[in-house]
Write an enzyme that holds these catalytic residues in place. Structure first.
Site, short mmCIF file in Angstrom:
data_model
loop_
_atom_site.label_atom_id
_atom_site.label_comp_id
_atom_site.label_asym_id
_atom_site.label_seq_id
_atom_site.Cartn_x
_atom_site.Cartn_y
_atom_site.Cartn_z
N HIS A 475 1.20 -0.96 0.01
CA HIS A 475 -0.11 0.09 0.12
C HIS A 475 0.53 1.08 -0.30
O HIS A 475 0.27 2.10 0.85
CB HIS A 475 -0.96 0.13 0.85
N PRO A 476 1.40 1.25 -0.85
CA PRO A 476 2.86 2.39 -0.76
C PRO A 476 2.00 3.66 -1.52
O PRO A 476 1.30 4.08 -2.61
CB PRO A 476 3.95 2.39 -2.03
#
Length: 558
Positions: A475-476
């Site tokens: 989930h960057p």
């Protein structure tokens, strides 16, 4: 160099955001759009990306995954950690876990408290979540019924362990919620998924591009690797890219829209001369515009698997056996049903680990099998696991260009677990998970604790487990933060500060990571900014209630 071609808009990156923009902008028939994607098509015959249960496969290898690695993470025993990113039409929606989670209403209300982001409060975002969605059980005040993205809800008759997990959460003192994307996120409940009614992955290539690619005003170029955005003075006027080894050029009459995601967008800006001047000078890149925030504020979710053996033979373990897979595959292929049609994440939880948290800071994905996300190291027995991770770490990392070569990976450092609060939250997470699995609901099923294992009890032992075994949730975000101030990269509409004709539209804009998975918020953000680009009035704010804990205890005495 081949003859430059000219379009109104050039979109860099056909991922969750880029495909939304390509589809919405080409609804205006007098507008021409070029969509550039470095990866290939999303082959519909490839079960690896189309079958929900096969989600581990595209993470292996590099056909659909950039498969980046971080720099050695200093607080994680200097491990180089995976940083998978989608490659191909659909971007990361082509390889993600397909969890449809919007985040908590208070995530957006807190964004809106930041200077310049007043339009991002929850009630202003909700209409765009609804606009993008077709929910299989129909629309309501919180859900859409005719949007491009198919959302499937869990059905009665699924694996009994899903319901057991929700019951155990209730027995441990937490609320049950019917819909984590509706009135109340907090609690334990079913998890919706990006899957079509025919059991196929609902990527944005399927949901959005299938409609848009029929239009004559949209040109899609795959295997087109963007080199740089071209500027005349402070105005973005085009893109240089490479396709099959040939340099190409395209010009944008109106705007260049950068939708490369949290890793590639700052990388492309830096390569184009927009960013921290010290970094650019080291690589001999002429500075077009100083913006020190480009690549900073990088965030992600870390998670761990808490695994148990299952005493009854009801887990998905048999589905891993090669001799069972042809039948599963055939049912999925011809009927769109069965084990193959689910990502297997069908129950979840969002809880506060302490009473003083305003909204949930831990997320659970429950899985009725014991296996790692990328399909490796499966436990050779019936088992189940809860994935748990903290939601809003205050640790911040950065993306830094390493080379002018568009094929070179950037330097990625998330700086995971840099704050003492991170360690407190992960210790709490493991202990609270054990407490939940120890509830009577699990008595018939709960076998031995496989991981971390019953011997891992002290703070130090738990910390060592986290250092060695916590993994990215993929989930960057946050690396081109929207807002005001020296470290903001864009305004609330994605327009890059100090430049003209250039926007960033993707998860890199998020000022603070949302509470949950990022695909749904990224699609919402692109839908919202698409209206701004088209000069349309924003959709009217929703008028619905939503749950706020207001100091209520995190759990009731059971």
């Amino acid at each position: 160099m081949s003859q430059a071609t000219e379009f109104d808009y050039i979109i860099i990156g056909a991922g969750s955001a880029g495909n939304v923009l390509a589809t919405r902008l080409t609804e205006d028939s007098d507008v021409s759009v070029l969509l550039l994607e470095a990866g290939g098509p999303d082959y519909r015959f490839d079960f690896r990306t189309q079958m929900p249960a096969a989600l581990a496969y595209p993470l292996q290898g590099k056909r659909y995954n950039w498969a980046f690695e971080t720099d050695p993470e200093p607080h994680m025993d200097n491990r180089r950690m995976e940083c998978g990113r989608g490659k191909g039409l659909g971007g990361s929606s082509l390889i993600n876990g397909m969890c449809y989670i919007r985040g908590n209403a208070l995530d957006y209300d807190h964004w809106a408290k930041q200077p310049g982001l007043e339009e991002w409060d929850y009630l202003s975002c909700l209409p765009y979540f609804k606009k993008s969605e077709t929910r299989d059980i129909g629309p309501n005040d919180y859900h859409g019924g005719d949007g491009p993205v198919s959302v499937t809800t869990p059905k009665a008759g699924n694996n009994p362990l899903y319901r057991t997990f929700i019951e155990a959460g209730k027995q441990a003192g937490y609320p049950e919620t019917e819909d984590v994307n509706g009135y109340q996120q907090e609690g334990f409940g079913p998890m919706d998924r990006f899957v079509t009614p025919k059991g196929r992955r609902a990527s944005t290539a399927r949901g959005y591009l299938d409609t848009a690619k029929q239009r004559s005003n949209l040109t899609i170029e795959t295997r087109a690797v963007t080199d740089v955005i071209e500027f005349e003075g402070k105005r973005a006027v085009g893109v240089r890219y490479e396709q099959k080894g040939q340099p190409k050029q395209a010009r944008a009459r109106r705007e260049v829209l950068l939708c490369g995601g949290a890793i590639a967008s700052p990388q492309i800006l830096q390569r184009s001369g927009v960013g921290n001047p010290e970094w650019l000078k080291e690589l001999g890149i002429p500075v077009v515009h100083e913006l020190p925030g480009v690549g900073e504020n990088l965030q992600d979710h870390l998670e761990m698997y808490i695994q148990y053996e299952c005493k009854e033979p009801i887990s998905l373990y048999p589905a891993l056996k090669w001799y069972n897979q042809p039948k599963i595959g055939a049912e999925w292929l011809f009927k769109g049903t069965g084990v193959g049609a689910s990502n297997q994440f069908e129950s979840c939880g969002f809880i506060r680990s302490r009473d003083d948290e305003e909204w949930p800071n831990l997320q659970y994905h429950f899985l009725p099998i014991a296996i790692s996300y990328n399909g490796k190291s499966a436990v050779q027995a019936h088992g189940f696991q809860a994935h748990v991770g903290s939601m809003r770490s205050e640790s911040r990392g950065r993306i830094r260009l390493t080379s002018k070569d568009p094929h070179a990976a950037p330097s990625i450092l998330f700086n995971y677990m840099a704050k003492e609060k991170d360690w407190e939250e992960f210790r709490d997470a493991i202990r609270l998970t054990r407490e939940i699995i120890a509830q009577p609901a699990f008595d018939r099923y709960r076998g031995r604790e496989i991981s971390p294992g019953p011997d891992v009890q002290s703070d130090e032992e738990l910390d060592n487990f986290v250092k060695q075994h916590a993994e990215t949730a993929y989930h960057p975000c946050g690396s081109c933060r929207m807002g005001e101030g020296d470290m903001a990269v864009t305004d609330a509409q994605g327009r890059v500060h100090g430049l003209e004709g250039l926007r960033v539209v993707d998860a890199s804009l998020f000022p603070v990571i949302p509470t949950g998975n990022l695909n749904a918020p990224t699609i919402m953000l692109a839908e919202k900014i698409a209206d701004r680009i088209r000069g349309r009035e924003p959709l009217p704010r929703a008028s619905v209630d939503y749950y706020v804990a207001n100091g209520a205890p995190a759990k009731q005495a059971s």
